[in-house]
Scaffold this active site. Structure first.
Site, mmCIF file in Angstrom:
data_model
loop_
_atom_site.group_PDB
_atom_site.id
_atom_site.type_symbol
_atom_site.label_atom_id
_atom_site.label_comp_id
_atom_site.label_asym_id
_atom_site.label_seq_id
_atom_site.Cartn_x
_atom_site.Cartn_y
_atom_site.Cartn_z
ATOM 1 C CB SER A 60 7.993 0.633 8.749
ATOM 2 O OG SER A 60 7.630 0.815 7.396
HETATM 3 N N1 SAH Z 1 4.379 -1.930 4.880
HETATM 4 C C1 SAH Z 1 5.633 -2.570 4.537
HETATM 5 C C2 SAH Z 1 6.735 -1.558 4.391
HETATM 6 C C3 SAH Z 1 7.435 -1.723 3.076
HETATM 7 S S1 SAH Z 1 8.487 -0.395 2.575
HETATM 8 C C4 SAH Z 1 5.976 -3.648 5.523
HETATM 9 O O1 SAH Z 1 5.288 -3.797 6.538
HETATM 10 O O2 SAH Z 1 6.929 -4.388 5.285
HETATM 11 C C5 SAH Z 1 7.512 0.417 1.347
HETATM 12 C C6 SAH Z 1 7.164 -0.375 0.115
HETATM 13 O O3 SAH Z 1 6.510 0.534 -0.770
HETATM 14 C C7 SAH Z 1 8.341 -0.948 -0.665
HETATM 15 O O4 SAH Z 1 8.207 -2.344 -0.739
HETATM 16 C C8 SAH Z 1 8.218 -0.297 -2.053
HETATM 17 O O5 SAH Z 1 8.537 -1.168 -3.119
HETATM 18 C C9 SAH Z 1 6.748 0.085 -2.089
HETATM 19 N N2 SAH Z 1 6.379 1.153 -3.017
HETATM 20 C C10 SAH Z 1 7.038 2.288 -3.343
HETATM 21 N N3 SAH Z 1 6.331 3.021 -4.226
HETATM 22 C C11 SAH Z 1 5.186 2.328 -4.470
HETATM 23 C C12 SAH Z 1 4.039 2.547 -5.301
HETATM 24 N N4 SAH Z 1 3.905 3.640 -6.076
HETATM 25 N N5 SAH Z 1 3.054 1.622 -5.301
HETATM 26 C C13 SAH Z 1 3.147 0.500 -4.544
HETATM 27 N N6 SAH Z 1 4.203 0.232 -3.753
HETATM 28 C C14 SAH Z 1 5.211 1.129 -3.712
#
Ligand code: SAH
Length: 212
Positions: A60
């Site tokens: 993000s």
């Molecule tokens: N907080 C992260 C942002 C990653 S983007 C960072 O700092 O890099 C959001 C993430 O949510 C993605 O990797 C995606 O695979 C995950 N995601 C989507 N749906 C999900 C779910 N139901 N349970 C766990 N992870 C999920």
């Protein structure tokens, strides 16, 4: 220019954009974002932008993460649940600001890489699990703070149930065309919701979210 200097600049940029919580700014000054992004993107790690991760996911935008952390007003004693580990970067920031961090990622390769990076930086207080975060992590509930890093059609019900009284949750809600960042607060009797900002996150995919 070295990474440390670039990181300092990013922190100044966040402060200029309205981030006032000193603990949040300090966490951004300490956590090396360039180690969390894919290696070829490391030179861009301190730009205030989201960047691609593996598997079509994204880390993000720093200002979005900073706003979320500022709204949560963490004091250092909280037990936090994060949904969407991705790179592990936000989990590392949360670990600097709270006591214990539990984070769930549905894509195993991302979770594995995040674990490696976090271990290399001694973030052992971050617990990662591979699975569907919309179902929460019942073993360690209730959580003082829950943060979602992916947007579903609604705030998942199980997560509301796993919040402690006095707890707060930040969740992006909406589809690909329109999303809002929502703050949910829970007291002993009631749950309140407040829209903070428009936002744009990757989809939350799971049982209580969007289908695959
Ligand atoms: N907080 C992260 C942002 C990653 S983007 C960072 O700092 O890099 C959001 C993430 O949510 C993605 O990797 C995606 O695979 C995950 N995601 C989507 N749906 C999900 C779910 N139901 N349970 C766990 N992870 C999920």
């Amino acid at each position: 220019m070295h990474y440390e200097r670039r990181r300092k600049r990013l922190v100044e940029e966040l402060a200029a954009a309205g981030i006032r919580d000193e603990r949040v700014l300090k966490a951004f000054a300490e956590v090396p974002r360039h180690l969390f992004v894919p290696e070829p993107l490391a030179p861009r790690a301190y730009e205030n932008t989201s960047l691609p991760l593996a598997e079509g996911q994204t880390i993000s935008q720093p200002l979005t993460v900073a706003r979320t952390l500022q709204v949560l007003a963490l004091k250092g004693e909280e037990r936090v649940l994060e949904i969407g580990t991705g790179s592990g970067y936000q989990a590392a920031l949360l670990a600097r600001l709270a006591d214990r961090v539990f984070t769930i990622e549905r894509i195993e390769v991302l979770a594995r890489r995040a674990r490696r990076v976090l271990d290399s930086l001694d973030f052992y207080q971050v617990n990662i699990r591979v699975g569907d975060g919309t179902l929460g992590w019942s073993r360690y509930q209730p959580y003082d703070v829950i943060v979602l890093a992916a947007a579903g059609p609604e705030v998942p019900r199980t997560l509301l149930e796993q919040m402690a009284p006095g707890g707060r949750m930040v969740a992006p809600v909406g589809d690909n065309s329109s999303q809002q960042l929502v703050l949910v607060r829970r007291t002993a009797q009631t749950t309140t919701r407040e829209v903070i900002d428009p936002c744009r996150f990757v989809p939350l995919i799971g049982k209580d979210a969007w289908p695959k």
